[in-house]
Design a protein around this motif. Structure first.
Motif, PDB file in Angstrom:
ATOM      1  N   LEU A  81     -37.643   2.142 -33.416  1.00 42.07           N
ATOM      2  CA  LEU A  81     -38.630   2.687 -34.342  1.00 42.07           C
ATOM      3  C   LEU A  81     -40.005   2.581 -33.704  1.00 42.07           C
ATOM      4  CD1 LEU A  81     -37.477   1.138 -37.749  1.00 42.07           C
ATOM      5  CD2 LEU A  81     -36.657   3.210 -36.607  1.00 42.07           C
ATOM      6  N   VAL A  82     -40.714   3.710 -33.604  1.00 40.19           N
ATOM      7  CA  VAL A  82     -42.055   3.748 -33.029  1.00 40.19           C
ATOM      8  C   VAL A  82     -42.995   4.276 -34.109  1.00 40.19           C
ATOM      9  CG1 VAL A  82     -43.508   4.624 -31.164  1.00 40.19           C
ATOM     10  CG2 VAL A  82     -41.066   4.209 -30.743  1.00 40.19           C
ATOM     11  N   TYR A  83     -44.025   3.498 -34.454  1.00 42.16           N
ATOM     12  CA  TYR A  83     -44.852   3.877 -35.599  1.00 42.16           C
ATOM     13  C   TYR A  83     -46.239   3.232 -35.523  1.00 42.16           C
ATOM     14  CZ  TYR A  83     -43.212  -0.748 -36.966  1.00 42.16           C
ATOM     15  OH  TYR A  83     -42.907  -2.078 -36.967  1.00 42.16           O
ATOM     16  N   PRO A  84     -47.231   3.892 -36.130  1.00 40.27           N
ATOM     17  CA  PRO A  84     -48.539   3.261 -36.261  1.00 40.27           C
ATOM     18  C   PRO A  84     -48.492   2.244 -37.400  1.00 40.27           C
ATOM     19  CG  PRO A  84     -48.564   5.391 -37.344  1.00 40.27           C
ATOM     20  CD  PRO A  84     -47.203   5.247 -36.705  1.00 40.27           C
ATOM     21  N   VAL A 128     -41.476  -0.909 -32.232  1.00 37.55           N
ATOM     22  CA  VAL A 128     -42.708  -0.732 -31.467  1.00 37.55           C
ATOM     23  C   VAL A 128     -43.784  -0.234 -32.423  1.00 37.55           C
ATOM     24  CG1 VAL A 128     -43.827   0.367 -29.498  1.00 37.55           C
ATOM     25  CG2 VAL A 128     -41.373  -0.138 -29.410  1.00 37.55           C
ATOM     26  N   GLY A 129     -44.663  -1.157 -32.827  1.00 41.38           N
ATOM     27  CA  GLY A 129     -45.767  -0.798 -33.706  1.00 41.38           C
ATOM     28  C   GLY A 129     -47.055  -0.660 -32.914  1.00 41.38           C
ATOM     29  N   LEU A 130     -47.878   0.300 -33.298  1.00 48.99           N
ATOM     30  CA  LEU A 130     -49.181   0.488 -32.663  1.00 48.99           C
ATOM     31  C   LEU A 130     -50.268   0.160 -33.676  1.00 48.99           C
ATOM     32  CD1 LEU A 130     -47.165   2.820 -31.332  1.00 48.99           C
ATOM     33  CD2 LEU A 130     -49.254   3.283 -30.073  1.00 48.99           C
ATOM     34  N   GLY A 131     -51.019  -0.910 -33.386  1.00 49.53           N
ATOM     35  CA  GLY A 131     -52.048  -1.370 -34.313  1.00 49.53           C
ATOM     36  C   GLY A 131     -53.440  -0.984 -33.868  1.00 49.53           C
ATOM     37  N   GLY A 132     -54.348  -0.918 -34.835  1.00 48.06           N
ATOM     38  CA  GLY A 132     -55.725  -0.555 -34.538  1.00 48.06           C
ATOM     39  C   GLY A 132     -56.661  -1.737 -34.446  1.00 48.06           C
ATOM     40  N   ALA A 133     -56.210  -2.910 -34.879  1.00 45.91           N
ATOM     41  CA  ALA A 133     -57.033  -4.115 -34.833  1.00 45.91           C
ATOM     42  C   ALA A 133     -56.648  -4.965 -33.629  1.00 45.91           C
ATOM     43  CB  ALA A 133     -56.871  -4.916 -36.119  1.00 45.91           C
ATOM     44  N   GLY A 134     -57.512  -5.892 -33.263  1.00 52.15           N
ATOM     45  CA  GLY A 134     -57.262  -6.757 -32.123  1.00 52.15           C
ATOM     46  C   GLY A 134     -56.333  -7.911 -32.453  1.00 52.15           C
ATOM     47  N   ARG A 135     -55.880  -8.586 -31.419  1.00 55.19           N
ATOM     48  CA  ARG A 135     -54.961  -9.715 -31.573  1.00 55.19           C
ATOM     49  C   ARG A 135     -55.552 -10.814 -32.451  1.00 55.19           C
ATOM     50  NH1 ARG A 135     -49.881 -10.173 -31.636  1.00 55.19           N
ATOM     51  NH2 ARG A 135     -49.752  -8.915 -29.732  1.00 55.19           N
TER      52      ARG A 135
END
Length: 201
Positions: A81-84, A128-135
């Motif tokens: 699964l690949v997603y924002p 596989v998630g793509l996040g907009g915030a930092g670690r």
């Protein structure tokens, strides 16, 4: 071996789509096959309807679109699964796909008397998630742990599917998003490595 890569993003030119494509490329370069299921382009309806509720109660058979998705998963040796990351979870489109496709009687079986049969034990899952915030933001608020509880355990462990890898791609310090594409290809390249090593042994 065959991987089903499910991507949920409204923009086909997005980084999410590019990551899914590069991951599938990595699978192919490793000598395996991959199919990309673009839920938005395919027009999958994520709305959990009265029919879906009847399926959950085992009072009706799944609709044709759900059966088609279940058949795709049945043909796969791994699900990716690949997603924002939207609001610290997956997009509604992908969640609705899970709500409808991972149905009672297929992904799991609620047996009268309180017994639960987990039916997807054969299926390794890769997230596989793509996040907009930092670690630091994820760590400070415990978002990573909350997402693992909700998605890895709450969804897939309930069905017996093992989450083999769970990756969170966050904005790189260099602003070079190419690092995400390189990471995606590497993820695809090693998707079946453990299975291959197990067979060799």
């Amino acid at each position: 071996m065959h991987a089903l890569v499910v991507v949920a993003h409204p923009d086909p030119t997005s980084l999410t789509h590019a990551v899914a494509a590069r991951l599938a490329e990595g699978v192919s370069l490793a000598g395996h096959s991959a199919e990309i299921a673009d839920l938005m382009a395919e027009g999958f309806d994520p709305r959990f309807s009265a029919t879906d509720h009847a399926v959950h109660l085992k009072q009706a058979d799944p609709s044709a679109d759900v059966l088609a998705e279940q058949a795709r998963i049945d043909r796969a040796d791994a699900l990716v699964l690949v997603y924002p990351v939207y609001w610290w979870s997956m997009p509604g489109l992908l969640k609705g796909w899970i709500d409808r496709v991972f149905s009672n009687g297929w992904a799991y079986d609620e047996i009268p008397g309180g017994t639960l049969e987990k039916r997807l034990g054969r299926l390794p899952v890769h997230l596989v998630g793509l996040g907009g915030a930092g670690r630091r933001t994820y760590d400070r608020h415990g978002y990573s742990g909350a997402m693992k509880t909700q998605i890895d355990h709450g969804i897939f462990d309930f069905c017996g599917a093992r989450v083999a890898t769970s990756e969170l791609l966050l904005p790189p310090e260099t602003q070079d998003l190419g690092v995400h594409l390189d990471a995606a290809r590497a993820i695809g390249g090693r998707l079946f490595r453990a299975t291959e090593q197990g067979v060799a042994a």
